[in-house]
Design a protein around this motif. Structure first.
Motif, PDB file in Angstrom:
ATOM      1  N   ARG A 594       0.822  -1.215   0.000  1.00 16.02           N
ATOM      2  CA  ARG A 594       0.000   0.000   0.000  1.00 16.02           C
ATOM      3  C   ARG A 594       0.853   1.262   0.000  1.00 16.02           C
ATOM      4  O   ARG A 594       0.635   2.192   0.776  1.00 16.02           O
ATOM      5  CB  ARG A 594      -0.979  -0.008   1.176  1.00 16.02           C
ATOM      6  N   ARG A 595       1.802   1.290  -0.920  1.00 17.06           N
ATOM      7  CA  ARG A 595       2.677   2.456  -1.018  1.00 17.06           C
ATOM      8  C   ARG A 595       2.224   3.434  -2.094  1.00 17.06           C
ATOM      9  O   ARG A 595       2.691   4.578  -2.111  1.00 17.06           O
ATOM     10  CB  ARG A 595       4.109   2.018  -1.309  1.00 17.06           C
ATOM     11  N   THR A 596       1.398   3.010  -3.030  1.00 20.07           N
ATOM     12  CA  THR A 596       1.054   3.880  -4.146  1.00 20.07           C
ATOM     13  C   THR A 596      -0.257   4.605  -3.902  1.00 20.07           C
ATOM     14  O   THR A 596      -1.124   4.150  -3.152  1.00 20.07           O
ATOM     15  CB  THR A 596       0.950   3.082  -5.459  1.00 20.07           C
ATOM     16  N   ALA A 597      -0.413   5.728  -4.578  1.00 14.92           N
ATOM     17  CA  ALA A 597      -1.610   6.563  -4.419  1.00 14.92           C
ATOM     18  C   ALA A 597      -2.695   6.120  -5.388  1.00 14.92           C
ATOM     19  O   ALA A 597      -3.258   6.921  -6.146  1.00 14.92           O
ATOM     20  CB  ALA A 597      -1.249   8.020  -4.631  1.00 14.92           C
ATOM     21  N   ASP A 598      -3.014   4.854  -5.378  1.00 17.53           N
ATOM     22  CA  ASP A 598      -4.057   4.289  -6.228  1.00 17.53           C
ATOM     23  C   ASP A 598      -5.409   4.787  -5.736  1.00 17.53           C
ATOM     24  O   ASP A 598      -5.750   4.630  -4.560  1.00 17.53           O
ATOM     25  CB  ASP A 598      -3.992   2.762  -6.189  1.00 17.53           C
ATOM     26  N   VAL A 599      -6.181   5.381  -6.656  1.00 17.61           N
ATOM     27  CA  VAL A 599      -7.411   6.053  -6.237  1.00 17.61           C
ATOM     28  C   VAL A 599      -8.564   5.089  -6.000  1.00 17.61           C
ATOM     29  O   VAL A 599      -9.585   5.472  -5.395  1.00 17.61           O
ATOM     30  CB  VAL A 599      -7.830   7.117  -7.283  1.00 17.61           C
ATOM     31  N   ASP A 600      -8.454   3.849  -6.479  1.00 14.14           N
ATOM     32  CA  ASP A 600      -9.560   2.899  -6.315  1.00 14.14           C
ATOM     33  C   ASP A 600      -8.998   1.562  -5.850  1.00 14.14           C
ATOM     34  O   ASP A 600      -8.520   0.758  -6.653  1.00 14.14           O
ATOM     35  CB  ASP A 600     -10.317   2.726  -7.629  1.00 14.14           C
ATOM     36  N   ARG A 601      -9.057   1.301  -4.564  1.00 17.38           N
ATOM     37  CA  ARG A 601      -8.537   0.052  -4.013  1.00 17.38           C
ATOM     38  C   ARG A 601      -9.498  -1.126  -4.240  1.00 17.38           C
ATOM     39  O   ARG A 601      -9.107  -2.283  -4.077  1.00 17.38           O
ATOM     40  CB  ARG A 601      -8.296   0.205  -2.508  1.00 17.38           C
ATOM     41  N   SER A 602     -10.733  -0.826  -4.613  1.00 17.33           N
ATOM     42  CA  SER A 602     -11.708  -1.909  -4.753  1.00 17.33           C
ATOM     43  C   SER A 602     -11.367  -2.867  -5.888  1.00 17.33           C
ATOM     44  O   SER A 602     -11.827  -4.018  -5.889  1.00 17.33           O
ATOM     45  CB  SER A 602     -13.107  -1.334  -4.969  1.00 17.33           C
ATOM     46  N   ASN A 603     -10.583  -2.400  -6.869  1.00 14.54           N
ATOM     47  CA  ASN A 603     -10.229  -3.284  -7.981  1.00 14.54           C
ATOM     48  C   ASN A 603      -8.795  -3.800  -7.887  1.00 14.54           C
ATOM     49  O   ASN A 603      -8.252  -4.318  -8.859  1.00 14.54           O
ATOM     50  CB  ASN A 603     -10.454  -2.575  -9.329  1.00 14.54           C
ATOM     51  N   ASP A 604      -8.191  -3.650  -6.709  1.00 17.57           N
ATOM     52  CA  ASP A 604      -6.808  -4.088  -6.514  1.00 17.57           C
ATOM     53  C   ASP A 604      -6.713  -5.486  -5.914  1.00 17.57           C
ATOM     54  O   ASP A 604      -5.608  -5.994  -5.721  1.00 17.57           O
ATOM     55  CB  ASP A 604      -6.068  -3.114  -5.586  1.00 17.57           C
ATOM     56  N   MET A 605      -7.838  -6.095  -5.593  1.00 18.02           N
ATOM     57  CA  MET A 605      -7.791  -7.389  -4.926  1.00 18.02           C
ATOM     58  C   MET A 605      -8.944  -8.266  -5.400  1.00 18.02           C
ATOM     59  O   MET A 605     -10.066  -7.785  -5.596  1.00 18.02           O
ATOM     60  CB  MET A 605      -7.880  -7.213  -3.404  1.00 18.02           C
ATOM     61  N   VAL A 606      -8.640  -9.537  -5.604  1.00 12.64           N
ATOM     62  CA  VAL A 606      -9.695 -10.521  -5.879  1.00 12.64           C
ATOM     63  C   VAL A 606      -9.493 -11.702  -4.943  1.00 12.64           C
ATOM     64  O   VAL A 606      -8.361 -12.117  -4.677  1.00 12.64           O
ATOM     65  CB  VAL A 606      -9.684 -10.993  -7.344  1.00 12.64           C
TER      66      VAL A 606
END
Length: 618
Positions: A594-606
């Motif tokens: 969790r180091r990046t400023a990704d604006v949508d975490r909901s699509n980062d994990m399955v």
């Protein structure tokens, strides 16, 4: 010019292994000042002899001075800005407009000579232009002499008298300060309450005021035996009420001079073994004792961490002084509000002290690159505080949350905007502090944690006393990691693009699995992928970006990982083919640290159910 020549050999003796970086010339100054403050009228007079050496390739025909106290007058640029900005600083608001004449700030030069020749002066509010009688040629020095008068305003922003906590004088931005000149020319910014920039040099300052007052200042006190007031070797001498006393302070290799004074200061010292002498000045208030008495131990620990990770603190002392209106850094000294709980007091002290490395030792142009000083300071402060007050929380998570709250809003502006010209205080504060910290922390996902730590130290060592620009920071990390990073700095500093990588689909393919990654927004980054297997094992993978011309180095926060072929920056999708049966995979996570400023975490994990057929996002 005697004052500043004394430390030029120290710069010449610096290691040459990093000489290809931060090689621009530096101007040099030497101030000899005497100021007399009348505590009844809050007016002061001063005399200055200023030595100036022009190390630039340019012939200078004029010089500029900052006249900061003129900001505290109705109609000033600071006043108008404070009353018209959408989200005014509540400490300022319309208070300047309501000041009575005896409450205003004022700073005037009463006459200036260059080797006895009178100069033409042009006041411009918080800036003054002086046309030189003799042009100053490259490599030559000159001497300017001038008198000045001023009035200390009521405490409004950083500087002034009668602070909210009852401190008599917070004397910051108080004298005519020559503006910085570099390869971009003069930086004579009008003062609207934000950042500063200055020229390194030596200061010899004599401060005369009522003998009942204790003075804290940049530099080392030269006459402690005369003034008393808790200084080591001092002898307290009783003097008649209203009698005046002169304090003399000297400082080398600093770019500003600040002081504070109060008749009720309680002054204590703490000698760091093998290190500087810490001074602590607070109001003699029993309610402050419980927290302030613990501060020396915490600050000694903070110094040890910073020395080890960011280079040695070079000055002989540092002072923590109750004053101002929050926390503000100056060379060898900070002004902080003192009525705080322990965590808050340590936190503000750590942040301002850490500025000694990034605002004091490196001193990038804070006006043009506020994120550079504040961001590096916030990054280091967060890590120091995590060591002083251990917890399981990510110390950089608050900065990430703060930045993400700004992204995509109407207030979001590029970090390359000059600090004074952000349209809102919210955008300026979040960009300088939170974004700056994220920019540094996130770099670990690009170059690797060990290279990040080593690159920070490399940057600090190479650019001490050299006013680095962003390209100098970029080059330090490039040299450390062997990667190209211009794409990183260009995008994150000059655009408001957003970062959003996603897991598009996960499908079985024989005895393996296809994982399709998608770049949904325009910001480019490499991608870390963690695969959780059902037997409890974890596999880490790294997909580098083609523009970096390589992959990140060893990590500090995680184990080994597999490097994949580079993701072409023009491609919106990337396919990973893993020789792992779909049924063996429990979950897949992007950016697991969790180091990046990704604006949508909901699509980062399955999370894949047992017996499932995979995932395809709509």
């Amino acid at each position: 010019m005697r004052l500043f020549r004394s430390w030029l050999p120290l710069l010449a003796a610096a290691p040459t292994v990093l000489a290809a970086q931060c090689t621009t010339w530096q101007q040099q100054v030497a101030y000899s000042m005497a100021v007399d403050l009348d505590v009844r009228t809050h007016r002061f007079t001063g005399e200055t002899t200023l030595g100036y050496t022009n190390n630039s390739p340019d012939t200078l025909r004029e010089v500029f001075f900052h006249m900061y106290l003129n900001a505290f007058r109705p109609g000033s640029e600071m006043d108008v800005r404070s009353r018209t900005i959408a989200d005014p600083d509540r400490r300022v608001g319309d208070r300047i407009a309501e000041l009575a004449p005896e409450e205003m700030g004022e700073l005037r030069i009463t006459g200036m000579t260059q080797h006895r020749a009178e100069l033409d002066l042009e006041p411009m509010g918080t800036v003054l232009r002086a046309t030189l009688a003799r042009p100053l040629l490259p490599g030559r020095s000159t001497e300017l002499a001038f008198g000045f008068t001023g009035q200390v305003p009521l405490q409004i922003r950083r500087t002034g008298r009668q602070s909210a906590e009852g401190v008599a004088y917070s004397m910051t931005q108080w004298y005519p300060k020559i503006a910085a000149y570099d390869q971009r020319g003069w930086h004579a910014y009008p003062y609207v309450g934000r950042e500063f920039h200055g020229v390194w040099g030596d200061f010899d300052v004599r401060i005369t005021l009522d003998s009942a007052y204790t003075v804290a200042a940049t530099g080392v006190l030269g006459n402690p035996e005369q003034v008393g007031h808790g200084y080591p070797t001092a002898k307290r001498v009783k003097r008649p009420a209203g009698d005046k006393l002169t304090w003399r302070f000297t400082a080398q290799r600093v770019h500003d001079f600040a002081w504070a004074a109060d008749p009720d200061y309680l002054h204590t010292v703490h000698q760091v073994p093998g290190g500087p002498l810490f001074h602590f000045f607070r109001k003699d208030d029993p309610e402050l004792a419980a927290t302030w008495d613990q501060l020396p131990g915490y600050m000694e620990q903070a110094l040890a961490i910073m020395n080890a990770e960011h280079g040695a603190y070079p000055w002989p002392q540092y002072s923590f002084v109750q004053g101002g209106d929050g926390g503000m850094e100056y060379p060898m000294l900070t002004l902080i509000t003192g009525k705080r709980r322990l965590g808050s007091l340590v936190g503000v002290s750590v942040h301002e002290f850490v500025h000694s490395w990034y605002q004091g030792l490196l001193a990038s142009n804070e006006g043009r690159y506020a994120w550079m000083d504040e961001g590096m300071t916030e990054y280091a402060s967060s890590r120091v505080m995590a060591r002083l007050f251990p917890s399981d929380n990510d110390p950089h998570e608050p900065a990430l949350r703060g930045y993400l709250a700004l992204v995509g809003t109407d207030d979001h502006e590029p970090a390359s905007v000059h600090a004074d010209h952000f349209i809102t205080n919210r955008a300026y504060g979040t960009t300088a502090y939170s974004f700056g910290e994220v920019l540094v922390h996130q770099l670990g996902a690009v170059i690797g944690g060990q290279h990040l730590a080593a690159g920070i130290r490399r940057f600090a060592d190479a650019c001490r006393f050299k006013h680095p620009d962003p390209v100098d920071m970029e080059r330090a990390f490039e040299k450390q990691s062997g990667l190209e990073l211009d794409w990183y700095y260009d995008q994150w500093l000059n655009t408001t693009r957003q970062l959003d990588y996603a897991i598009n689909s996960v499908l079985g393919s024989g005895d393996g699995v296809h994982i399709v990654l998608e770049r949904k927004e325009e910001m480019l980054m490499p991608v870390d992928v963690r695969v959780h297997l059902r037997d409890g094992r974890v596999e880490d993978h790294h997909v580098p970006l083609s523009l970096a011309r390589g992959a990140k180095g060893p990590e500090t926060d995680d184990g080994p990982y597999t490097v994949w072929a580079a993701w072409q920056w023009t491609d919106p999708y990337y396919v990973m083919e893993l020789p792992v049966p779909l049924g063996d995979i429990a979950a897949i996570v992007l950016d697991p640290l969790r180091r990046t400023a990704d604006v949508d975490r909901s699509n980062d994990m399955v999370v894949l159910p047992e017996g499932g057929t995979g995932l395809v996002r709509p």
